[in-house]
Design a protein around this motif. Structure first.
Motif, PDB file in Angstrom:
ATOM      1  N   SER A  73      18.645   3.090  -2.874  1.00  0.00           N
ATOM      2  CA  SER A  73      18.294   2.401  -1.315  1.00  0.00           C
ATOM      3  C   SER A  73      19.202   2.866  -0.331  1.00  0.00           C
ATOM      4  O   SER A  73      20.468   2.799  -1.189  1.00  0.00           O
ATOM      5  N   SER A 117      12.135   1.732  12.384  1.00  0.00           N
ATOM      6  CA  SER A 117      10.652   1.720  12.217  1.00  0.00           C
ATOM      7  C   SER A 117      10.542   2.725  12.930  1.00  0.00           C
ATOM      8  O   SER A 117       9.142   3.647  13.170  1.00  0.00           O
ATOM      9  N   GLY A 134       5.661   5.223   7.176  1.00  0.00           N
ATOM     10  CA  GLY A 134       5.604   5.894   6.067  1.00  0.00           C
ATOM     11  C   GLY A 134       3.732   5.948   5.769  1.00  0.00           C
ATOM     12  O   GLY A 134       3.782   6.300   4.245  1.00  0.00           O
ATOM     13  N   SER A 162       9.985   5.563  -0.719  1.00  0.00           N
ATOM     14  CA  SER A 162       9.303   4.724   0.241  1.00  0.00           C
ATOM     15  C   SER A 162       9.918   4.201   0.978  1.00  0.00           C
ATOM     16  O   SER A 162      11.141   3.912   0.646  1.00  0.00           O
ATOM     17  N   ARG A 163       9.508   3.564   1.515  1.00  0.00           N
ATOM     18  CA  ARG A 163      10.411   2.333   2.823  1.00  0.00           C
ATOM     19  C   ARG A 163       9.816   0.825   2.924  1.00  0.00           C
ATOM     20  O   ARG A 163       8.553   0.913   2.905  1.00  0.00           O
ATOM     21  N   ASP A 164      10.499   0.094   3.379  1.00  0.00           N
ATOM     22  CA  ASP A 164      10.378  -1.080   3.628  1.00  0.00           C
ATOM     23  C   ASP A 164      10.805  -1.802   4.799  1.00  0.00           C
ATOM     24  O   ASP A 164      11.914  -1.509   5.555  1.00  0.00           O
ATOM     25  N   ASN A 165       9.856  -1.514   6.346  1.00  0.00           N
ATOM     26  CA  ASN A 165      10.611  -1.230   7.352  1.00  0.00           C
ATOM     27  C   ASN A 165      10.912  -2.780   8.237  1.00  0.00           C
ATOM     28  O   ASN A 165      11.995  -3.121   9.013  1.00  0.00           O
ATOM     29  N   ALA A 166      10.286  -3.609   7.361  1.00  0.00           N
ATOM     30  CA  ALA A 166      10.655  -4.979   7.969  1.00  0.00           C
ATOM     31  C   ALA A 166      12.529  -5.243   7.116  1.00  0.00           C
ATOM     32  O   ALA A 166      12.836  -6.628   7.702  1.00  0.00           O
ATOM     33  N   LYS A 167      12.438  -4.678   6.067  1.00  0.00           N
ATOM     34  CA  LYS A 167      14.185  -4.657   5.392  1.00  0.00           C
ATOM     35  C   LYS A 167      14.894  -3.446   5.762  1.00  0.00           C
ATOM     36  O   LYS A 167      16.058  -3.242   6.029  1.00  0.00           O
ATOM     37  N   THR A 224      14.846  -1.000   5.061  1.00  0.00           N
ATOM     38  CA  THR A 224      15.390   0.118   3.873  1.00  0.00           C
ATOM     39  C   THR A 224      14.578   1.299   3.471  1.00  0.00           C
ATOM     40  O   THR A 224      13.502   1.241   3.628  1.00  0.00           O
ATOM     41  N   TYR A 267      13.780   3.423   0.024  1.00  0.00           N
ATOM     42  CA  TYR A 267      14.146   3.883  -1.604  1.00  0.00           C
ATOM     43  C   TYR A 267      13.838   5.318  -2.551  1.00  0.00           C
ATOM     44  O   TYR A 267      13.184   5.900  -1.377  1.00  0.00           O
TER      45      TYR A 267
END
Length: 116
Positions: A21, A30, A55, A71-76, A78, A80
């Motif tokens: 992470s 983002s 993404g 992968s990515r989580d723009n809300a977090k 982060t 991965y």
């Protein structure tokens, strides 16, 4: 200030899996493309995988295709890197990088060691 903090590295046996992470702060995550690089002992740093800002598109080095997933989580804020079927030659320090048209940011890296 800008920070990219990698985590999830460690010692794993050949054939095992790890998920790295990279938590970002201090910039608009983002709007940045994200990527993972690695530097193995005695070798130059190389690209592992990249993902666009939203993404929608990913790319991988040939030797990682089918084994690694970015992968990515723009809300977090982060990104991965899921690494499967790890091999001893995957041993390296793994870094995340944030890129825009104007600047790049790097994390400090996390050590991944694949050994029995």
């Amino acid at each position: 200030q800008v920070q990219l903090v990698e985590s999830g590295g460690g010692l794993v046996q050949p054939g095992g899996s790890l998920r790295l992470s990279c938590a970002a702060s201090g910039f608009t995550f983002s709007t940045y493309a994200m990527s993972w690089y690695r530097r193995a002992p005695g070798k130059e740093r190389e690209l592992v995988a990249g993902i666009t800002s939203v993404g929608g598109s990913t790319n991988y080095a040939d030797s990682m295709k089918g084994r690694f997933t970015i992968s990515r989580d723009n809300a977090k804020n982060t990104v991965y890197l899921q690494m499967n079927s790890l091999k001893p030659e995957d041993t390296a320090v793994y870094y995340c990088k944030a890129s825009s048209a104007f600047r790049n940011y790097w994390g400090q890296g996390t050590q991944v060691t694949v050994s029995s």
